[in-house]
Structure formats: C-alpha cells, structure tokens
Design a protein around this motif. Structure first.
Motif, mmCIF file in Angstrom:
data_model
loop_
_atom_site.group_PDB
_atom_site.id
_atom_site.type_symbol
_atom_site.label_atom_id
_atom_site.label_comp_id
_atom_site.label_asym_id
_atom_site.label_seq_id
_atom_site.Cartn_x
_atom_site.Cartn_y
_atom_site.Cartn_z
ATOM 1 N N TYR A 602 0.938 -1.113 0.004
ATOM 2 C CA TYR A 602 0.056 -0.007 -0.184
ATOM 3 C C TYR A 602 0.910 1.206 -0.049
ATOM 4 C CZ TYR A 602 -3.691 3.305 1.201
ATOM 5 O OH TYR A 602 -4.682 4.276 1.231
ATOM 6 N N ALA A 603 2.092 1.242 0.718
ATOM 7 C CA ALA A 603 2.878 2.397 0.654
ATOM 8 C C ALA A 603 3.550 2.523 -0.659
ATOM 9 C CB ALA A 603 3.880 2.227 1.712
ATOM 10 N N ALA A 604 3.841 1.618 -1.343
ATOM 11 C CA ALA A 604 4.334 1.944 -2.544
ATOM 12 C C ALA A 604 3.196 2.286 -3.585
ATOM 13 C CB ALA A 604 4.788 0.260 -3.166
ATOM 14 N N GLN A 605 1.868 1.871 -3.568
ATOM 15 C CA GLN A 605 0.985 2.548 -4.213
ATOM 16 C C GLN A 605 0.754 3.925 -3.924
ATOM 17 O OE1 GLN A 605 -2.863 0.250 -3.718
ATOM 18 N NE2 GLN A 605 -1.990 -1.516 -4.710
ATOM 19 N N ARG A 606 0.873 4.288 -2.663
ATOM 20 C CA ARG A 606 0.483 5.488 -2.333
ATOM 21 C C ARG A 606 1.860 6.600 -2.697
ATOM 22 N NH1 ARG A 606 -3.646 5.489 -2.333
ATOM 23 N NH2 ARG A 606 -3.339 7.285 -3.346
ATOM 24 N N VAL A 607 3.113 6.131 -2.754
ATOM 25 C CA VAL A 607 4.053 6.987 -3.120
ATOM 26 C C VAL A 607 4.074 7.101 -4.900
ATOM 27 C CG1 VAL A 607 5.891 5.160 -3.666
ATOM 28 C CG2 VAL A 607 6.586 7.503 -3.040
ATOM 29 N N ALA A 608 3.416 6.201 -5.542
ATOM 30 C CA ALA A 608 3.591 6.258 -7.104
ATOM 31 C C ALA A 608 2.401 7.175 -7.226
ATOM 32 C CB ALA A 608 3.373 4.818 -7.558
ATOM 33 N N ALA A 609 1.291 7.190 -6.577
ATOM 34 C CA ALA A 609 0.293 7.982 -6.858
ATOM 35 C C ALA A 609 0.406 9.297 -6.364
ATOM 36 C CB ALA A 609 -1.149 7.453 -6.297
ATOM 37 N N GLU A 610 1.110 9.705 -5.392
ATOM 38 C CA GLU A 610 1.139 11.087 -4.779
ATOM 39 C C GLU A 610 2.375 12.077 -4.708
ATOM 40 O OE1 GLU A 610 -0.710 11.506 -0.744
ATOM 41 O OE2 GLU A 610 -1.616 9.647 -0.889
ATOM 42 N N GLU A 611 3.312 11.235 -5.202
ATOM 43 C CA GLU A 611 4.747 11.678 -5.254
ATOM 44 C C GLU A 611 5.115 11.811 -6.706
ATOM 45 O OE1 GLU A 611 6.145 13.463 -2.799
ATOM 46 O OE2 GLU A 611 4.946 12.471 -1.210
ATOM 47 N N PRO A 612 5.708 13.108 -7.070
ATOM 48 C CA PRO A 612 6.246 13.039 -8.203
ATOM 49 C C PRO A 612 7.423 12.107 -8.793
ATOM 50 C CG PRO A 612 7.010 15.094 -7.278
ATOM 51 C CD PRO A 612 5.847 14.248 -6.142
ATOM 52 N N ARG A 613 7.569 11.855 -9.967
ATOM 53 C CA ARG A 613 8.644 10.831 -10.252
ATOM 54 C C ARG A 613 9.944 11.287 -9.707
ATOM 55 N NH1 ARG A 613 8.560 5.582 -10.566
ATOM 56 N NH2 ARG A 613 10.698 5.457 -9.939
ATOM 57 N N TRP A 614 10.119 12.778 -10.041
ATOM 58 C CA TRP A 614 11.591 13.077 -9.696
ATOM 59 C C TRP A 614 11.941 13.003 -8.287
ATOM 60 C CZ3 TRP A 614 12.046 16.956 -6.382
ATOM 61 C CH2 TRP A 614 10.446 17.784 -5.956
ATOM 62 N N ALA A 615 10.930 13.178 -7.343
ATOM 63 C CA ALA A 615 11.066 12.899 -5.721
ATOM 64 C C ALA A 615 11.327 11.578 -5.695
ATOM 65 C CB ALA A 615 9.991 13.774 -5.323
ATOM 66 N N GLN A 616 10.837 10.757 -6.151
ATOM 67 C CA GLN A 616 10.981 9.479 -6.068
ATOM 68 C C GLN A 616 12.396 8.921 -6.245
ATOM 69 O OE1 GLN A 616 7.901 6.489 -7.274
ATOM 70 N NE2 GLN A 616 6.513 8.338 -7.669
ATOM 71 N N ASP A 617 12.747 9.570 -7.564
ATOM 72 C CA ASP A 617 14.169 9.114 -8.026
ATOM 73 C C ASP A 617 15.153 9.642 -6.990
ATOM 74 O OD1 ASP A 617 12.965 7.781 -10.004
ATOM 75 O OD2 ASP A 617 13.166 9.411 -11.542
ATOM 76 N N GLN A 618 14.865 10.967 -6.496
ATOM 77 C CA GLN A 618 15.995 11.432 -5.607
ATOM 78 C C GLN A 618 16.158 10.753 -4.418
ATOM 79 O OE1 GLN A 618 14.646 15.799 -4.795
ATOM 80 N NE2 GLN A 618 15.739 16.304 -7.053
ATOM 81 N N ALA A 619 14.962 10.226 -3.804
ATOM 82 C CA ALA A 619 14.770 9.685 -2.771
ATOM 83 C C ALA A 619 15.865 8.034 -2.801
ATOM 84 C CB ALA A 619 13.584 9.290 -2.317
ATOM 85 N N VAL A 620 15.332 7.636 -4.037
ATOM 86 C CA VAL A 620 16.356 6.114 -4.308
ATOM 87 C C VAL A 620 17.898 6.528 -4.368
ATOM 88 C CG1 VAL A 620 16.422 4.525 -5.740
ATOM 89 C CG2 VAL A 620 14.252 5.115 -5.200
ATOM 90 N N ARG A 621 18.270 7.585 -5.085
ATOM 91 C CA ARG A 621 19.691 8.013 -5.087
ATOM 92 C C ARG A 621 20.258 8.361 -3.789
ATOM 93 N NH1 ARG A 621 17.926 10.563 -10.040
ATOM 94 N NH2 ARG A 621 17.653 12.603 -8.946
ATOM 95 N N ARG A 622 19.432 9.016 -2.798
ATOM 96 C CA ARG A 622 19.787 9.052 -1.533
ATOM 97 C C ARG A 622 20.084 7.839 -0.687
ATOM 98 N NH1 ARG A 622 15.890 13.486 -1.382
ATOM 99 N NH2 ARG A 622 14.474 12.248 -0.153
ATOM 100 N N LEU A 623 19.217 6.849 -1.046
ATOM 101 C CA LEU A 623 19.404 5.699 -0.255
ATOM 102 C C LEU A 623 20.314 4.836 -0.808
ATOM 103 C CD1 LEU A 623 18.288 3.596 1.832
ATOM 104 C CD2 LEU A 623 16.927 2.701 0.211
ATOM 105 N N LEU A 624 20.745 4.750 -2.097
ATOM 106 C CA LEU A 624 21.742 4.178 -2.743
ATOM 107 C C LEU A 624 22.979 4.645 -2.270
ATOM 108 C CD1 LEU A 624 20.341 3.341 -6.212
ATOM 109 C CD2 LEU A 624 20.750 1.916 -4.226
#
Length: 635
Positions: A602-624
């Motif tokens: 459900y969290a994965a669905q919510r981030v895909a629906a409510e957060e822009p793609r660039w914000a998701q990409d930035q978060a993944v880059r920070r984690l990596l």
C-alpha cells in the motif's frame, strides 16, 4: 486553465491543442514529459503524421510566452517545465489540504477554504482533450470533493452549523449523488432544529440514487437518517421546554489527591434521578458465528477481569482488519452475566469523517437510561457527570468501538468500580493508559493455525484440506489478517468452482493483491481499511509512510527512513513512532521496524500516486548513496 505571472498578468494561451500540451506540462511540473506522451494526449491516441511538428510549435510558442517567468527546457526526448511547484494551483491546493488534516479545527477550516478558493469552475474544463480531462481533471475534482467533505466535518466539530448549511446547500445542488456531503448537511440542519429540511434532503438524495444509479443509500447517508429519526430533537419554544433537573447541592471542591486516576476532576452531576431499576439495556451486536482463535488475547482479558484492583477500562489496540470488534463482542458476550445491569455498545467511527461526537453518544446512552430528552444536559462535561452518576453502584459493561482518540472515548468511560469499559482502536490510545489507568491489550494478526481454522470454518474442512498447501499460502498472502481472510473466503464461497491454488496465485501478484481482497463493498476492502488509517496520519508521518514504499524489504531502519525523506533524524523518529502508534510499523528492536506485506504494497501504491517521479528518483538515489558510503544494509 490560465497562466498568471507574479505581476498578475494573464498570459493569452489561445484555443486548441496548445492548452492540452500546457496542461500536461503544468500537471507534471519539474518532471520530463516525453514528446510521444504529449502527442498521445493532444490527439486522444489518434495523432496525424505531422503531430510531432505541431507539438514542437506549441512548445516554441509557450517558451516565448513564459520567457522571464518560467523555463521550458528540452531534456532527451521530452520537455520539462521548471518552476516552483507552489506556483501551480493544483499543487498549492493539495498542500493546503494536507496541512489542514493535521491542524486544529479552526486553522483547518481556514486552510480548507483557502484551498477551495483556488478553484475557478471545473478542473481543465477548457482543455479540448477528453483523455487529459479524464486522466487529470477527474482526480482533481475528487480531491476537491474530499476537501469539501473535510471542511464540513470540521465545521460540525466546531458547532458552526449555519455556515455549513449556507455553504453546502449549493454544493449539494451540484452534486446530488454525493452521499457524504448530504449527510453532513443533514446533521447541520438537525443541530439547528430544521429536521423537516434534513428529511427532505435525505428523500431527495434517495430518489436520485434510485433513479440515476438504481441503488439504495449507503452507510453514510443511512446513518445520518437513522440518527435523525432517533433524535426527535425538534426544539420547542424556550418557555415551553422542560427545565433541566435541579442540582440538589453545590459542586464540591476537587479533592486534594485524585489517586491513581489523574484525569481532570469533574464533580458529580447530582440530579433528581434517584437510583432505581434501569430499563433493559442489551446493545451488544451478535457474535461472528465462525469466530476462532484469539486464545491468548482472551486469556489476557480474563486476567484483567480477575485482577484486584481491576482496571476500569481495557483498550484493544491493533491495525485495521485484525478483528478487534469481533474479539471485543465475543469476550463481552461470554462475560455479560457478570454485568447484570446491562451492556452499552457504540461505534465511535473515530477514523471516519466526521467521527461520532461524544455528546451524541452520551445523549443516546442517557436516553437508554431513561433520562427524558429535555433533561439531558447540553454540555458534554455535565452529560458525562450525569451518566456516571446514574451508573454509580451498577454493574454495567460499556463497549466503545473504533475510537479515534483518547479524548473521544474519555467522557464515555464509567467511573463505578462495578463497571467496565472496553475500547477498541487502531491507535494505542496512550492517553487512556497514562491518565485513566486503562490496560492495553495488543491485537495482532492470527497465527497460521488460527488462519487455517478460519478458512475451514468458512469453506469447510474438506475443501481446505484437499488443497492444504494453497490454503497455507493464502493465509500468508493475507498477512493472517481476519478481514482479508474473510474477504478471500467470501469470494471463494461465491465461486465453489474456484480452486484455492488459483486464488493463491492471484494473491501472489503484488500488483493485484489489494484489489483482489475486496468484497466489492466500500466498507469491506483491505485497501479502504488501510486508507482510513493512512488518512488519519499527520502530513509528516504520511509523507514518511509514502517514501517507505520505495524501500524494498519488510524491515526498515531509522537511518534508511531518514535518508529516504531527506529529513532530520529526530523528526524521522517522531514520525516513525506515529506510524507505530497507527500499527503500520512495529519496532522489534531499537531503531528497527517491521511491517506487513500489505502495508508495504500500500505504501508503494501511495508513493507512486502522490509523489512526483523526480522526488521518488531523488529518494532512491539518496538511499543508494547512503549504502555506498557504508551505511547499514537493507536487511
């Protein structure tokens, strides 16, 4: 749709497909929109051969219009509009609504009115592309109605009924099929003594639903109607109304020491209702016929009942769908003979909008206790004191289901040693534990064996044992949650030709799991169940919950969470604690949290629906990057 500069100048876009291209770029501000997608949207999936050149011309014209105000850049095979997201009304609207959800009621009303004031008619009404209007406009319109519903709930909470009636009458004329808005208006009309108008709105909505959709009113509208019928609140003229019961002695001063209960002292409301036989009160709902398991929780509840001194309140806390209500009712039925003076039951609807007000429940309880309508105090404090006075010396059980906060439940707690309150909630209600001496009983998923037993009870042992491996997998795909298992069992019962193996394979697909675990009823779906808890989070905790959807595993560390949201570590810990309180996470070791598979999905669905793609990409880059610098692994 219009573009307005900081100086208030409205830029002339003209008509035609340039509006479609502009709408797509603005809706995805700071994100690359591929040319092919712009073409597909502009021509509704049927572009001519020259479409690419036309889009290039529109972009060239937009660049000239936006020069000095925003940048429209080319990136790869697409375009990106670089601008402050808060300059886009749709983004500002969502931010204001999100802020309102965690604000106090008065501030929330202000923010919600600011958000709704950004609208100028229907979303994207002047965009020619049907596909764009369906893809972007419908979602915005639904968000607008949700904000309006939130505003109505807050106005009710503040007692600003006349404002609600004035504003919502026009809205309901535009949206006659929206049951929640009609229910809010009915409650406001009821509170101002206009029952006849409230009934008229109900019957008008019922006819619209029947004539246009062929359905009956749903729970929201039906509940408001039943409350209206049961209230009989038509106010008589002030001179003709019966006086309130006379207080026979002045309220005593608060005692110097309140003992172990540290809640604010309330003097008993002493009135002319002398002790006597109570009307028969037996409000417990029926038990679930195939209830099984929960031996540990029942044993804990029994131990608390036998303790001396016995706690006056038991809190059953667990995630939505764990079967807290079924457990509370099952246990209460087993012990109802120990409470011979009766059993109260109330659904507080703590995670719905609006929730049940304590004063409304107290009024219903006092009516059941035989107090005449005109003698029920309007003040919640006085009504609570009268309620406790009437229960003094009695042995009564009070079940308060689905409490949202400790403050919602506290006025409804009895204060007599012979009485017991059981409160169920998706939160831990630490306020009741700390201030009121309540005992906390955690309600988690079933064991694997209990889950299989539930399936056997519903489907028959022969069908389950014939496909034992698939049945075991099905239990685990449902996270051993009673609600999910009952939904799965209901669908299998409706289709006896389905095999458990086929059904288990459906649930194994993460993309379909939450969708499949729906009984095609708004109140009986795991996704809806998760949404109610998610909606109740503060904006910061909700944002963290979404970004945890980018984390691949069931176990999350505090440092990973902080890196994903790019925030302060102490603030992240506070939000993690809120997610634990809402039972989205469980802290199994200091700084390490686990979650169920359905919560992760459900969290994965919510981030895909409510957060822009660039914000998701930035978060993944920070984690990596954090992991590359030697941070803790994801396991």
């Amino acid at each position: 749709m219009e573009i307005q500069t900081n100086q208030g100048l409205v830029l002339a876009l003209g008509a035609g497909r340039i509006r479609t291209v502009t709408a797509a770029l603005i809706s995805e501000v700071n994100q690359v929109v591929p040319v092919n997608r712009l073409i597909d949207l502009a021509w509704d999936g049927d572009p001519p051969a020259r479409a690419r050149g036309v889009v290039h011309n529109h972009v060239h014209r937009l660049r000239r219009l936006l020069a000095g105000h925003a940048e429209l850049a080319t990136q790869g095979q697409g375009y990106v509009l670089l601008a402050d997201p808060h300059s886009v009304d749709a983004h500002r609207f969502r931010c204001l609504v999100t802020d309102a959800r965690e604000a106090d009621p008065r501030t929330a009303v202000t923010k919600l009115r600011q958000a709704l004031g950004l609208w100028r008619g229907e979303a994207l009404a002047d965009v020619p592309s049907e596909r764009v209007r369906q893809k972007l406009g419908v979602g915005l319109s639904q968000a607008r109605l949700a904000a309006l519903q939130e505003l109505g709930g807050r106005l009710l909470q503040l007692g600003r009924y006349r404002e609600l009636v004035t504003e919502f009458t026009g809205w309901i004329a535009e949206h006659p099929l929206h049951e929640e808005l009609t229910a809010l208006l009915m409650r406001a009309l009821q509170a101002t003594g206009r029952q006849a108008e409230a009934l008229d709105h109900y019957h008008r909505a019922r006819r619209c639903l029947r004539d246009q959709l062929g359905i009956d009113p749903g729970p929201a509208l039906s509940d408001a109607y039943l409350e209206l019928l049961g209230s009989d609140r038509s106010p008589a003229p002030a001179a003709a109304r019966r006086p309130k019961p006379a207080i026979r002695n002045p309220a005593p001063a608060a005692p110097a020491c309140a003992g172990p209960r540290t809640a604010p002292y309330v003097a008993p409301y002493v009135c002319d209702h002398r002790p006597g036989p109570l009307p028969r009160i037996a409000q417990l709902p029926p038990v679930v016929p195939d209830f099984c398991g929960r031996d540990r929780e029942i044993a804990v509840l029994d131990q608390h009942l036998d303790r001396l001194p016995r706690p006056e309140c038991l809190v059953l806390a667990g995630a939505g769908g764990t079967g807290k209500t079924s457990l509370a009712v099952q246990w209460a039925r087993r012990h109802q003979e120990e409470f011979p003076d009766g059993q109260f039951f109330a659904d507080l609807r703590g995670f719905e909008r609006p929730p049940m007000r304590p004063g409304t429940v107290l009024t219903a309880f006092l009516r059941s206790l035989g107090v005449p309508e005109a003698e029920i105090p309007e003040s919640v404090t006085e009504a609570s004191a009268l309620y406790r006075s009437l229960l003094a010396g009695r042995r009564m059980l009070v079940v308060l289901d689905n409490a949202g906060t400790a403050e919602q439940a506290r006025p409804l707690l009895p204060a007599s040693p012979g009485c017991l309150a059981i409160v169920t909630s998706r939160r831990r209600l630490n306020g009741l534990v700390v201030r009121d001496g309540a005992a906390l009983v955690k309600v988690g998923p079933l064991t694997s064996e209990e889950g299989l037993q539930l399936l056997c009870n519903a489907l028959g042992r022969q069908r389950v044992e014939a496909d034992a491996a698939a049945a075991g997998a099905l239990v685990e795909w449902c996270d051993r949650m009673p609600l999910a298992l009952r939904i799965a069992a209901a669908r299998l019962m409706a289709h006896p030709e389905w095999s458990l193996t086929c059904w288990a394979k459906k649930l194994a697909d993460e993309r379909r799991r939450l969708q499949e675990l729906s009984a095609h009823d708004a109140d009986l779906a795991m996704e809806a169940c998760l949404y109610l808890s998610y909606r109740a989070l503060s904006s910061g905790a909700a944002r963290l919950f979404r970004f945890l959807g980018l984390h691949p595993g069931p176990c999350v560390g505090v440092h990973h969470a902080g890196v994903l949201v790019g925030g302060d570590l102490e603030l992240t810990r506070r939000y993690l604690a809120e997610l634990c309180d809402a039972h989205f996470l469980e802290e199994h070791a200091q700084g390490h949290y686990v979650r169920s598979e359905m919560v992760r999905i459900y969290a994965a669905q919510r981030v895909a629906a409510e957060e822009p793609r660039w914000a998701q990409d930035q978060a993944v880059r920070r984690l990596l990057g954090h992991l590359a610098r030697g941070g803790p692994s994801l396991n």
